[in-house]
Design an enzyme around this catalytic site. Sequence first.
Site, PDB file in Angstrom:
ATOM      1  N   ASN A 141      38.385  -0.021 -62.741  1.00 27.77           N
ATOM      2  CA  ASN A 141      39.357   0.313 -63.790  1.00 27.77           C
ATOM      3  C   ASN A 141      40.597  -0.581 -63.739  1.00 27.77           C
ATOM      4  OD1 ASN A 141      39.948   1.932 -61.334  1.00 27.77           O
ATOM      5  ND2 ASN A 141      41.664   2.717 -62.532  1.00 27.77           N
ATOM      6  N   HIS A 142      40.851  -1.232 -62.608  1.00 32.43           N
ATOM      7  CA  HIS A 142      41.996  -2.145 -62.529  1.00 32.43           C
ATOM      8  C   HIS A 142      41.664  -3.553 -63.013  1.00 32.43           C
ATOM      9  CE1 HIS A 142      45.372   0.043 -60.558  1.00 32.43           C
ATOM     10  NE2 HIS A 142      44.387   0.902 -60.336  1.00 32.43           N
TER      11      HIS A 142
END
Length: 333
Positions: free
Chosen positions: A139-140
């Site tokens: 997700n980063h």
Amino acid sequence: MALACTDSANSTFSRVDSPTSGPSDQLTTHDLDRHIEKLMRCELIAEQDVKTLCAKAREILAEEGNVQVIDSPVTICGDIHGQFYDLMELFKVGGPVPNTNYLFLGDFVDRGFYSVETFLLLLALKARYPDRMMLIRGNHESRQITQVYGFYDECLRKYGNASVWKHCTEVFDYLSLAAVIDGKVFCVHGGLSPSISTMDQIRVIDRKQEVPHDGPMCDLLWSDPEEGNVGWGLSPRGAGYLFGADASKTFCETNGVDLICRAHQLVMEGYKWHFNEKVLTVWSAPNYCYRCGNVAAILELDENLNKEFTIFEAAPQENRGAPAKKPHADYFL
């Protein structure tokens, strides 16, 4: 997930040497070996070399499916978050590339002091040994998230402009969303989605985009297992879902897999089993944000998918460039 740190190290521009390679189609094995040697010393490569390396990485990643098909043996690694010197510890205990096959489950950047060097090293290893180094998206690996949690600012500080950040975030869009090992171990950064019953539904997602705010691609990168949860619950993260034992069991049975392996959540012991060992969380950033005090783990699967966990601690203070003072934690995710 968990606590974040303010990156105060190396606040001035770092010295970057002149480029050593040309266009991606001219990027030689010798060029890649030079980049790897330099990055292993936690030294920056030239901006033009970053551009060339990222272009080469995109070419390789574009040939990989949304669900990478991986053969054992392989060593699975969780979040790294720019903790370069702890990545060096990981390679010490897990073995060097290409002697060991690695699958990294995303979240290479943000929060640690060396996201640039960490991500570029993993990319250089991927370009040099494409069948030995497997990377999937966390997700980063997102333009929006990296503008908030450190990677964007680090690129500006170390290179003086946003070009390197742009090159790297273009690579993010080409990273696979999941992997399956020997058809039996499903690997993903976050977790499951109510929109996804089969791996074939993952295979048809248009992954070459910024991570959406909702939908199946978002869920794969953001969801978490929750003990006692029945069905699907709203995630306190504001993205993805909480999924329970029932959803995990159904997914495994439908897809013929024995295990769902994921990262995404800090685990103080380095790894954690859920739902009668149907789901496993692996966390590979020790002493997360240089203050959490956790150990880290990697999971080695042999040719018969036998599991062996290796626990490791953070690199000694004298071996790293991070300040001894614990940074102030000013946000949660």
